[in-house]
Design a protein around this motif. Structure first.
Motif, PDB file in Angstrom:
ATOM      1  N   SER A 184       0.835  -1.203   0.000  1.00 34.95           N
ATOM      2  CA  SER A 184       0.000   0.000   0.000  1.00 34.95           C
ATOM      3  C   SER A 184       0.870   1.254   0.000  1.00 34.95           C
ATOM      4  CB  SER A 184      -0.921   0.007   1.218  1.00 34.95           C
ATOM      5  OG  SER A 184      -0.160   0.041   2.404  1.00 34.95           O
ATOM      6  N   ARG A 185       0.315   2.309  -0.547  1.00 34.06           N
ATOM      7  CA  ARG A 185       1.033   3.578  -0.593  1.00 34.06           C
ATOM      8  C   ARG A 185       1.333   4.026   0.833  1.00 34.06           C
ATOM      9  NH1 ARG A 185       0.122   8.274  -4.713  1.00 34.06           N
ATOM     10  NH2 ARG A 185       1.760   9.647  -3.951  1.00 34.06           N
ATOM     11  N   GLY A 186       2.514   4.535   1.043  1.00 38.19           N
ATOM     12  CA  GLY A 186       2.910   4.962   2.377  1.00 38.19           C
ATOM     13  C   GLY A 186       3.626   3.872   3.163  1.00 38.19           C
ATOM     14  N   TRP A 187       3.764   2.675   2.561  1.00 42.32           N
ATOM     15  CA  TRP A 187       4.508   1.601   3.236  1.00 42.32           C
ATOM     16  C   TRP A 187       5.944   2.034   3.442  1.00 42.32           C
ATOM     17  CZ3 TRP A 187       8.922  -0.641   1.338  1.00 42.32           C
ATOM     18  CH2 TRP A 187       9.445  -1.679   2.094  1.00 42.32           C
ATOM     19  N   LYS A 188       6.520   1.611   4.545  1.00 38.14           N
ATOM     20  CA  LYS A 188       7.950   1.800   4.778  1.00 38.14           C
ATOM     21  C   LYS A 188       8.433   0.677   5.685  1.00 38.14           C
ATOM     22  CE  LYS A 188       7.334   4.973   8.602  1.00 38.14           C
ATOM     23  NZ  LYS A 188       7.629   6.264   9.178  1.00 38.14           N
ATOM     24  N   PRO A 189       9.715   0.347   5.615  1.00 37.30           N
ATOM     25  CA  PRO A 189      10.242  -0.730   6.452  1.00 37.30           C
ATOM     26  C   PRO A 189      10.190  -0.346   7.935  1.00 37.30           C
ATOM     27  CG  PRO A 189      11.972   0.194   5.021  1.00 37.30           C
ATOM     28  CD  PRO A 189      10.717   0.923   4.738  1.00 37.30           C
ATOM     29  N   ASN A 190       9.960  -1.345   8.771  1.00 41.49           N
ATOM     30  CA  ASN A 190       9.923  -1.140  10.220  1.00 41.49           C
ATOM     31  C   ASN A 190      11.323  -1.361  10.788  1.00 41.49           C
ATOM     32  OD1 ASN A 190       7.102  -0.640  10.638  1.00 41.49           O
ATOM     33  ND2 ASN A 190       6.768  -2.786  10.118  1.00 41.49           N
ATOM     34  N   ALA A 191      12.030  -0.273  11.038  1.00 39.61           N
ATOM     35  CA  ALA A 191      13.405  -0.372  11.533  1.00 39.61           C
ATOM     36  C   ALA A 191      13.467  -1.092  12.876  1.00 39.61           C
ATOM     37  CB  ALA A 191      14.015   1.018  11.642  1.00 39.61           C
ATOM     38  N   HIS A 192      12.453  -0.922  13.716  1.00 45.38           N
ATOM     39  CA  HIS A 192      12.477  -1.563  15.036  1.00 45.38           C
ATOM     40  C   HIS A 192      12.362  -3.090  14.932  1.00 45.38           C
ATOM     41  CE1 HIS A 192       8.123  -1.218  14.424  1.00 45.38           C
ATOM     42  NE2 HIS A 192       7.998  -2.191  15.300  1.00 45.38           N
ATOM     43  N   LEU A 193      11.947  -3.594  13.757  1.00 44.52           N
ATOM     44  CA  LEU A 193      11.894  -5.040  13.520  1.00 44.52           C
ATOM     45  C   LEU A 193      13.142  -5.530  12.780  1.00 44.52           C
ATOM     46  CD1 LEU A 193       8.178  -5.470  12.400  1.00 44.52           C
ATOM     47  CD2 LEU A 193       9.167  -5.913  14.653  1.00 44.52           C
ATOM     48  N   GLY A 194      14.055  -4.606  12.508  1.00 44.59           N
ATOM     49  CA  GLY A 194      15.258  -4.965  11.784  1.00 44.59           C
ATOM     50  C   GLY A 194      15.092  -4.935  10.272  1.00 44.59           C
ATOM     51  N   GLU A 195      13.968  -4.402   9.796  1.00 38.35           N
ATOM     52  CA  GLU A 195      13.735  -4.343   8.365  1.00 38.35           C
ATOM     53  C   GLU A 195      14.564  -3.227   7.730  1.00 38.35           C
ATOM     54  OE1 GLU A 195       9.174  -5.956   7.939  1.00 38.35           O
ATOM     55  OE2 GLU A 195       9.521  -3.810   7.785  1.00 38.35           O
ATOM     56  N   THR A 196      14.922  -3.449   6.478  1.00 39.97           N
ATOM     57  CA  THR A 196      15.555  -2.433   5.649  1.00 39.97           C
ATOM     58  C   THR A 196      14.769  -2.365   4.351  1.00 39.97           C
ATOM     59  OG1 THR A 196      17.059  -3.966   4.545  1.00 39.97           O
ATOM     60  CG2 THR A 196      17.823  -2.993   6.634  1.00 39.97           C
ATOM     61  N   VAL A 197      15.184  -1.508   3.457  1.00 34.95           N
ATOM     62  CA  VAL A 197      14.496  -1.407   2.170  1.00 34.95           C
ATOM     63  C   VAL A 197      14.643  -2.713   1.392  1.00 34.95           C
ATOM     64  CG1 VAL A 197      14.455  -0.165  -0.036  1.00 34.95           C
ATOM     65  CG2 VAL A 197      14.839   1.072   2.068  1.00 34.95           C
ATOM     66  N   THR A 198      15.740  -3.433   1.601  1.00 34.68           N
ATOM     67  CA  THR A 198      15.993  -4.643   0.825  1.00 34.68           C
ATOM     68  C   THR A 198      15.779  -5.932   1.605  1.00 34.68           C
ATOM     69  OG1 THR A 198      18.345  -4.498   1.346  1.00 34.68           O
ATOM     70  CG2 THR A 198      17.613  -3.473  -0.719  1.00 34.68           C
ATOM     71  N   ARG A 199      15.327  -5.856   2.837  1.00 31.95           N
ATOM     72  CA  ARG A 199      14.999  -7.065   3.622  1.00 31.95           C
ATOM     73  C   ARG A 199      13.777  -6.758   4.471  1.00 31.95           C
ATOM     74  NH1 ARG A 199      16.666 -12.115   4.949  1.00 31.95           N
ATOM     75  NH2 ARG A 199      16.371 -12.787   7.082  1.00 31.95           N
ATOM     76  N   ILE A 200      12.663  -7.405   4.113  1.00 25.83           N
ATOM     77  CA  ILE A 200      11.363  -7.112   4.709  1.00 25.83           C
ATOM     78  C   ILE A 200      10.807  -8.383   5.339  1.00 25.83           C
ATOM     79  CG2 ILE A 200       9.018  -6.318   4.186  1.00 25.83           C
ATOM     80  CD1 ILE A 200      10.470  -5.122   1.548  1.00 25.83           C
ATOM     81  N   THR A 201      10.219  -8.249   6.509  1.00 22.23           N
ATOM     82  CA  THR A 201       9.607  -9.382   7.198  1.00 22.23           C
ATOM     83  C   THR A 201       8.094  -9.303   7.052  1.00 22.23           C
ATOM     84  OG1 THR A 201      11.379  -9.361   8.842  1.00 22.23           O
ATOM     85  CG2 THR A 201       9.369 -10.537   9.431  1.00 22.23           C
ATOM     86  N   VAL A 202       7.477 -10.430   6.697  1.00 24.10           N
ATOM     87  CA  VAL A 202       6.018 -10.513   6.707  1.00 24.10           C
ATOM     88  C   VAL A 202       5.628 -11.496   7.805  1.00 24.10           C
ATOM     89  CG1 VAL A 202       5.656  -9.838   4.296  1.00 24.10           C
ATOM     90  CG2 VAL A 202       6.003 -12.240   4.850  1.00 24.10           C
ATOM     91  N   TRP A 203       4.390 -11.421   8.265  1.00 18.83           N
ATOM     92  CA  TRP A 203       3.989 -12.169   9.462  1.00 18.83           C
ATOM     93  C   TRP A 203       3.536 -13.587   9.204  1.00 18.83           C
ATOM     94  CZ3 TRP A 203       5.836 -10.423  13.675  1.00 18.83           C
ATOM     95  CH2 TRP A 203       6.103  -9.069  13.798  1.00 18.83           C
TER      96      TRP A 203
END
Length: 193
Positions: free
Chosen positions: A54-73
């Motif tokens: 969705s528009r406005g998505w951004k990585p969650n830094a507090h979960l250790g996410e970066t632009v190139t590594r994303i965690t899904v649940w």
């Protein structure tokens, strides 16, 4: 006998209090910190658009996410991305722990790698768990493919060592995964694997 408490000595040049910052200064500092910590907005927009977020998505830094590594649940969420954009599916064994470090366990992490134009490889990851009540399912195509690939590698290793009994068990695992992929109409994935 009465006990007397003596305060610690204070240097003459030591100030006991500092004035609080005005709200406008606090707000400005928070915006600067956020801007410094935030990934490049153009990269975030490219990744989000390429993956169909969705528009406005951004990585969650507090979960250790970066632009190139994303965690899904869940595997279902990972499968949705996989069905939308494709990519390369891999698995690996990882060590997980509770937030306080009191317990650890080995988990199987499934990674979907997608090549995003002008960004490069982006990994979307989750763990494989068999718990349908909490959104985890192993019969979705992305997980069935990962399990099939892992079993195929294991099968080749067992066959190379002449362990034909082990091959039978692994062949059953591969057949189950093929059935799950056939039910989902994605048997084509095993041909690519």
């Amino acid at each position: 006998m009465a006990m007397q408490i003596v305060p610690a000595p204070v240097r003459a040049d030591h100030h006991r209090t500092t004035a609080p910052l005005p709200p406008a200064a606090l707000y400005a500092m928070a915006r600067i910190e956020q801007a410094l910590a935030a990934p490049d907005r153009d990269l975030v927009a490219k990744v989000g658009q390429a993956l169909g977020f969705s528009r406005g998505w951004k990585p969650n830094a507090h979960l250790g996410e970066t632009v190139t590594r994303i965690t899904v649940w869940s595997q279902i969420e990972l499968n949705t991305v996989f069905e939308r954009v494709g990519g390369t599916v891999t698995t690996r064994q990882v060590e997980r722990s509770t937030s306080d470090g009191s317990a650890t366990w080995t988990a199987t992490e499934i990674t979907l790698t997608v090549q995003v134009p002008d960004v490069g490889p982006v990994e979307v990851v989750t763990d494989i768990e068999d718990d349908p009540e909490h959104g985890y399912r192993t019969d979705v195509p992305v997980v069935a493919l990962a399990r099939y690939q892992s079993a195929a590698v294991h099968y080749r290793a067992l066959a190379a060592n002449g362990d034909y009994e082990g091959c039978e068990y692994v062949r059953d695992e591969m057949a189950l995964c093929r059935c799950q992929l056939a039910d989902a109409g994605r048997l084509d994935l095993t041909e690519a694997a």
